[in-house]
Design a protein around this motif. Structure first.
Motif, PDB file in Angstrom:
ATOM      1  N   ARG A 258      54.583  47.594  -4.078  1.00  0.00           N
ATOM      2  CA  ARG A 258      55.178  48.219  -2.895  1.00  0.00           C
ATOM      3  C   ARG A 258      56.433  47.497  -2.385  1.00  0.00           C
TER       4      ARG A 258
ATOM      5  N   ASP B 102      57.150  53.500  -1.926  1.00  0.00           N
ATOM      6  CA  ASP B 102      56.344  52.929  -3.003  1.00  0.00           C
ATOM      7  C   ASP B 102      57.157  52.796  -4.287  1.00  0.00           C
TER       8      ASP B 102
ATOM      9  N   GLN C  97      55.673  58.572  -1.961  1.00  0.00           N
ATOM     10  CA  GLN C  97      54.988  57.743  -0.975  1.00  0.00           C
ATOM     11  C   GLN C  97      53.471  57.789  -1.170  1.00  0.00           C
TER      12      GLN C  97
ATOM     13  N   GLY D 228      52.207  54.349  -5.255  1.00  0.00           N
ATOM     14  CA  GLY D 228      52.490  53.073  -5.904  1.00  0.00           C
ATOM     15  C   GLY D 228      51.266  52.208  -6.079  1.00  0.00           C
TER      16      GLY D 228
END
Length: 202
Positions: A56, A62, A158, A161
């Motif tokens: 992150r 991410d 988003q 990750g």
């Protein structure tokens, strides 16, 4: 009487200078976008075995940082490589379809059927190799180069990750596109052979 460049620039209205600057920056950005789009659309596809490292970046959403199997290259009889030096790595697909680094050179080699040449930068001149079980093999007696290809960081939607970072490495696959000049860009990210994210050209 000749005017200096500064004097000439001073005669151009500030608004026009600002406009010209915006145009030049926009053209430069457009050129970068077009270059990347060209790689994604026309570059040769290669399958890369990956290991995600970092989950992150709080300021940019991410992302996943990948360590590639081809990130460690046996230098063979070549010597004298330096950190930061540009190199060309010849990739060939193995029996499992994933490419492996066959050789490395300072000059771009001539095209060979079944092989893809990717450009990279030397990050280490005494790198450890990653074994099949994911552990690092730092045993001596072999000259290994650590090489980065500009595709080690990959931003994902988003919230994805961390999930990708926690996925078992054997399940993750990256398909990259490589241009004739050796430049590369990530094209698709797969888990268990199924696409989880595809990169649009624009």
């Amino acid at each position: 009487m000749r005017l200096s460049a500064d004097a000439l620039a001073g005669k151009v209205p500030l608004a026009w200078r600002a406009f010209a600057t915006v145009v030049l920056l926009s053209l430069a950005l457009l050129a970068l976008v077009q270059q990347r789009a060209s790689i994604l659309q026309t570059g040769a596809e290669v399958r890369l075995r990956t290991v995600p490292v970092d989950p992150r970046d709080l300021f940019r959403g991410d992302y996943v940082v990948f360590a590639y199997e081809i990130g460690t290259v046996d230098a063979g009889n070549a010597s004298g490589f330096r950190r930061g030096e540009q190199v060309y790595v010849t990739l060939k697909p193995g029996p499992d379809g994933f490419v492996r680094a066959e050789s490395v050179s300072r000059e771009k080699p001539a095209p060979v059927a079944g092989a893809t040449v990717i450009a990279g930068r030397v990050t280490s001149t005494s790198a450890c190799a990653r074994a099949e079980d994911g552990r690092l093999d730092c045993s001596g007696g072999r000259r290994r180069l650590g090489v980065s290809y500009g595709i080690e960081s990959y931003f994902v939607p988003q919230g994805q990750g961390v999930a990708i970072e926690r996925t078992e490495k054997a399940r993750i696959e990256v398909v990259a596109a490589v241009s004739p000049s050796g430049d590369a860009a990530i094209k698709r990210l797969l888990i268990d052979g199924k696409p989880v994210h595809s990169e649009p050209p624009y």
